[in-house]
Design an enzyme around this catalytic site. Structure first.
Site, mmCIF file in Angstrom:
data_model
loop_
_atom_site.group_PDB
_atom_site.id
_atom_site.type_symbol
_atom_site.label_atom_id
_atom_site.label_comp_id
_atom_site.label_asym_id
_atom_site.label_seq_id
_atom_site.Cartn_x
_atom_site.Cartn_y
_atom_site.Cartn_z
ATOM 1 N N HIS A 73 0.975 -1.239 0.035
ATOM 2 C CA HIS A 73 0.050 0.080 -0.009
ATOM 3 C C HIS A 73 0.743 1.227 -0.089
ATOM 4 O O HIS A 73 1.926 1.315 0.736
ATOM 5 C CB HIS A 73 -1.119 0.118 1.086
ATOM 6 C CG HIS A 73 -0.389 0.057 2.433
ATOM 7 N ND1 HIS A 73 -0.163 1.271 3.354
ATOM 8 C CD2 HIS A 73 -0.063 -0.985 3.301
ATOM 9 C CE1 HIS A 73 0.233 0.847 4.433
ATOM 10 N NE2 HIS A 73 0.323 -0.378 4.707
ATOM 11 N N ASP A 75 -0.654 4.185 0.887
ATOM 12 C CA ASP A 75 -1.194 5.205 1.789
ATOM 13 C C ASP A 75 -0.424 5.172 2.958
ATOM 14 O O ASP A 75 0.084 4.115 3.218
ATOM 15 C CB ASP A 75 -2.676 5.019 1.853
ATOM 16 C CG ASP A 75 -3.194 3.743 2.519
ATOM 17 O OD1 ASP A 75 -2.581 2.732 2.059
ATOM 18 O OD2 ASP A 75 -3.979 3.869 3.266
ATOM 19 N N GLU A 140 -5.148 0.977 2.490
ATOM 20 C CA GLU A 140 -4.888 -0.046 3.596
ATOM 21 C C GLU A 140 -5.262 0.541 5.108
ATOM 22 O O GLU A 140 -5.804 -0.159 5.790
ATOM 23 C CB GLU A 140 -3.430 -0.416 3.288
ATOM 24 C CG GLU A 140 -3.412 -1.978 4.197
ATOM 25 C CD GLU A 140 -3.049 -1.922 5.468
ATOM 26 O OE1 GLU A 140 -3.107 -2.789 6.424
ATOM 27 O OE2 GLU A 140 -2.616 -0.628 6.015
ATOM 28 N N GLU A 141 -4.651 1.685 4.966
ATOM 29 C CA GLU A 141 -4.669 2.515 6.625
ATOM 30 C C GLU A 141 -6.158 2.710 7.113
ATOM 31 O O GLU A 141 -6.538 3.332 8.241
ATOM 32 C CB GLU A 141 -3.672 3.371 6.685
ATOM 33 C CG GLU A 141 -2.343 3.067 6.539
ATOM 34 C CD GLU A 141 -1.713 2.221 7.437
ATOM 35 O OE1 GLU A 141 -2.342 1.845 8.553
ATOM 36 O OE2 GLU A 141 -0.415 2.130 7.326
ATOM 37 N N HIS A 200 -24.187 23.674 33.932
ATOM 38 C CA HIS A 200 -23.433 24.002 34.995
ATOM 39 C C HIS A 200 -23.414 22.810 36.041
ATOM 40 O O HIS A 200 -24.470 22.281 36.437
ATOM 41 C CB HIS A 200 -24.386 25.218 35.886
ATOM 42 C CG HIS A 200 -23.476 25.747 36.936
ATOM 43 N ND1 HIS A 200 -23.077 24.773 38.280
ATOM 44 C CD2 HIS A 200 -23.028 26.843 37.222
ATOM 45 C CE1 HIS A 200 -22.483 25.828 39.031
ATOM 46 N NE2 HIS A 200 -22.400 26.931 38.401
ATOM 47 N N SER A 389 -2.940 -5.789 11.805
ATOM 48 C CA SER A 389 -3.724 -6.395 11.036
ATOM 49 C C SER A 389 -3.669 -5.807 9.430
ATOM 50 O O SER A 389 -3.128 -4.790 9.337
ATOM 51 C CB SER A 389 -5.312 -5.864 11.236
ATOM 52 O OG SER A 389 -5.494 -6.303 12.657
HETATM 53 N N1 BES Z 1 1.525 -2.836 8.123
HETATM 54 C C1 BES Z 1 0.653 -2.578 9.085
HETATM 55 C C2 BES Z 1 0.211 -4.020 9.604
HETATM 56 C C3 BES Z 1 1.316 -4.644 10.570
HETATM 57 C C4 BES Z 1 2.446 -3.984 10.935
HETATM 58 C C5 BES Z 1 0.947 -6.015 10.921
HETATM 59 C C6 BES Z 1 3.598 -4.519 11.826
HETATM 60 C C7 BES Z 1 2.230 -6.535 11.789
HETATM 61 C C8 BES Z 1 3.278 -5.825 12.088
HETATM 62 C C9 BES Z 1 -0.576 -1.938 8.282
HETATM 63 O O1 BES Z 1 -0.338 -1.078 7.422
HETATM 64 C C10 BES Z 1 -1.556 -1.425 9.427
HETATM 65 O O2 BES Z 1 -1.253 -0.676 10.154
HETATM 66 N N2 BES Z 1 -2.755 -1.949 9.480
HETATM 67 C C11 BES Z 1 -3.692 -1.185 10.304
HETATM 68 C C12 BES Z 1 -5.166 -1.546 9.698
HETATM 69 C C13 BES Z 1 -6.240 -0.875 9.976
HETATM 70 C C14 BES Z 1 -6.011 0.658 9.991
HETATM 71 C C15 BES Z 1 -7.487 -1.247 9.434
HETATM 72 C C16 BES Z 1 -3.412 -1.858 11.776
HETATM 73 O O3 BES Z 1 -3.130 -2.858 11.990
HETATM 74 O O4 BES Z 1 -3.780 -0.975 12.537
HETATM 75 ZN ZN ZN Z 2 -0.014 0.657 8.985
#
Ligand code: BES
Ligand code: ZN
Length: 443
Positions: A73, A75, A140-141, A200, A389
Site C-alpha cells: 500500500h 497510503d 489500507e490504513e 453548570h 492487521s
Molecule cells: N503494516 C501494518 C500492519 C502490521 C504492521 C502488521 C506490523 C504486523 C506488524 C498495516 O499497514 C496497518 O497498520 N494496518 C492497520 C489496519 C487498520 C487501519 C485497518 C492496523 O493494523 O492498525
Molecule cells: Zn500501517
C-alpha cells in the site's frame, strides 16, 4: 537511480488516506508508482475507485510459469502528533543507517524493495522466473473499503498462485521472521448524548447522568483488572494455539530478548495483560479491546465546572482465528447498550472490519519464503504471529482463493504509526535481495 533516492521521492508524497484534503496527493503518488513500474518494464495501470486509486502492474503472463501477486500500500497514517518528529514527516532524512519519514517502513520502503528487486532481476536476466503482478492500494490504513469489490471485478487479471507481502516487521533484535498469522480488526465509535446543552455542574450535577462518566463506565466495563475482555462470548470462537505454535513463540522469546525487549520498544517499565499467556502470545494469538481515543467536556486550560452534553470514544477490537468481526461487534454493542443508563442516548457506529488471517509456514511456498529471508538476511527466520492487521488478507483468500505469505522488512523499532517512523537502510536493501531470491524459490 540510487535506491535511496527513489525511496526519498516516494516518501515525499503526503499520501494520508484518512484525510480528504490529501486526495490529490494519493492520486499523484499512485501516478508516481505507475511511472516507476512502467520504467522497469511492466505494464502498469492506475485504476480509479470511489476512494484512492489502485495501481496494478504486471509482466506478460506466461502460462508455463507460476504467478506471484505482490501486494502493498502507498497510503500512510496521519503523521500526528507533529511535535513528536525530529524533522518534518514528509521531508525524508537519512541518519545513522535509517531513513526517517511517515511511510518509511509502513509501507513505502517495503513495497519499493519488491519493485526494485524485480527491476534488478529484469536488468540482470531480462525476464523473471515467475509471472509477477503488483497490486498496490491507497486505502489500507483505513481498512481497504474499496478493494474487495476491485478484487471481484479484476479477478481474472489478478489470478495468481500466491500472494507475497512485505508489510510487517522483523522479530525483536531485527531478526528475520516469516509472519504466519495476523490479527483481524473491528472498529467502533461510541457517542453518548445527554442533556440538550452543556450544563453548570453545580446546578445539575447529581441530577442528570453525565455523558463523560457514562463513557468512562462503559469503557471500564470492557476489561477485568488483568486485561481480560468481559464481553459475553468474546472468546468463544478463539482457536487455541497448537503445540508447535507455543514452541515457536518460546523460540521467538528466547531469540529476541523476551519481555525486556518489548518493554524497551514500548517505553514502559512494566508490561500488562491477560495472565496464563506470554507477552508474545498475548500480542499475536489473543484478541483484545483497545480504546483508541476518548473525548468530551472541557479541554482548555484551567478548570471549567461543566457537565458536558456529550462524550465519545473510539475503539478497535483485535481478533484472532476464528472470531467473526460481525459477531464480535454485535456482542459488544449489546453488552454496552445493556449498561447504558436511562436519560442518555448511546449511538454506536461500526467502522472497518476484517477477519484474522493465518497461512502455513511449512507449506512449499512458506518454505520458499523462509529460504528467501534466510538468503537475504543471513539467519534462519523465526516464525511469528503478529498483532497488527492487514484486513484484506482474508478477502484475498476468499476472492482469489490463494494464501498470503508475510515477509516483513520493517525493523521492530521502526515506529510505524508513531512520530519518527523510520526504516533501517540495511533492511530496505536486504529486501531488494530478498525479492530476487523469493521469485527464484517460488518458480
Ligand atoms: N503494516 C501494518 C500492519 C502490521 C504492521 C502488521 C506490523 C504486523 C506488524 C498495516 O499497514 C496497518 O497498520 N494496518 C492497520 C489496519 C487498520 C487501519 C485497518 C492496523 O493494523 O492498525
Ligand atoms: Zn500501517
Amino acid at each position: 537511480m540510487d535506491p535511496l533516492e527513489e525511496l526519498t521521492s516516494f516518501l515525499r508524497f503526503p499520501s494520508i488516506s484518512t484525510q480528504p484534503e490529501h486526495a490529490l496527493d494519493l492520486v499523484s503518488c499512485a501516478e508516481w508508482l505507475r511511472e516507476k513500474l512502467t520504467a522497469i518494464g511492466l505494464t502498469a495501470t492506475v485504476y480509479p475507485t470511489p476512494g484512492s486509486p489502485v495501481v496494478v502492474a504486471a509482466t506478460p503472463r506466461d502460462p508455463a510459469k507460476r504467478t506471484v501477486l505482490i501486494y502493498g500500500h502507498y497510503d500512510v497514517q496521519p503523521p500526528d502528533p507533529l511535535d513528536g518528529w525530529t524533522t518534518p514527516p514528509f521531508e525524508p532524512r537519512i541518519e545513522e543507517g535509517r531513513i526517517y519519514a511517515r511511510g518509511a517502513a509502513d509501507n513505502k520502503g517495503q513495497i519499493l524493495a519488491h519493485i526494485l528487486g524485480v527491476a534488478e532481476t529484469l536488468r540482470e536476466k531480462g525476464s523473471l522466473p515467475v509471472n509477477v503482478i503488483f497490486l498496490i492500494e491507497g486505502e489500507e490504513e483505513i481498512g481497504s473499503p474499496n478493494l474487495a469489490s476491485f478484487l471481484r471485478e479484476h479477478r481474472e487479471e489478478l489470478a495468481c498462485d500466491l500472494v507475497a507481502i512485505s508489510d510487517t516487521a522483523m522479530a525483536p533484535g531485527n531478526k528475520p521472521a516469516l509472519t504466519y498469522a495476523l490479527r483481524g480488526i473491528a472498529a467502533m465509535e461510541l457517542l453518548v448524548r445527554g442533556p440538550a446543552r452543556d450544563l453548570h455542574s453545580g446546578l445539575f450535577g447529581g441530577a442528570v447522568a453525565n455523558p463523560a462518566t457514562v463513557v468512562a463506565r462503559l469503557l471500564a466495563s470492557l476489561h477485568d483488572g488483568e486485561g481480560r475482555v468481559l464481553i459475553p462470548g468474546f472468546y468463544d470462537a478463539v482457536r487455541p494455539l497448537e503445540p508447535w505454535e507455543r514452541a515457536a513463540a518460546a523460540d521467538l522469546e528466547k531469540a529476541s530478548g523476551g519481555d525486556e525487549a518489548i518493554k524497551e520498544l514500548a517505553g514502559v517499565t512494566e508490561l500488562f495483560g491477560e495472565k496464563d499467556f506470554t507477552t508474545i502470545e498475548r500480542i499475536g494469538a489473543r484478541p483484545t479491546a483497545e480504546v483508541n481515543g476518548i473525548g468530551g467536556g472541557y479541554q482548555g486550560a484551567g478548570t471549567k465546572t461543566v457537565l458536558p452534553k456529550e462524550a465519545f470514544a473510539k475503539l478497535t477490537f483485535r481478533l484472532v482465528a476464528d472470531q467473526d468481526p460481525a459477531v464480535i461487534l454485535a456482542a459488544a454493542e449489546e453488552y454496552l447498550r445493556n449498561q447504558t443508563p436511562a436519560g442518555v442516548l448511546l449511538e454506536i457506529v461500526t467502522g472497518h472490519a476484517g477477519a484474522a488471517y493465518q497461512s502455513d509456514p511449512n507449506s512449499p511456498d512458506g518454505l520458499a519464503a523462509r529460504k528467501a529471508l534466510a538468503g537475504a538476511f543471513g539467519a534462519e527466520p523465526l516464525l511469528l504471529r503478529d498483532g497488527g492487521s492487514i484486513p484484506i488478507l482474508a478477502t484475498l483468500k476468499e476472492i482469489l482463493g490463494v494464501d498470503s505469505y508475510l515477509l516483513g522488512l520493517a525493523n521492530p523499532d521502526s515506529r510505524i504509526h508513531s512520530p519518527d517512523e523510520n526504516m533501517l537502510i540495511e533492511n530496505f536493501l536486504g529486501g531488494i535481495r530478498m525479492n530476487q531470491i523469493l521469485l527464484q524459490e517460488l518458480a
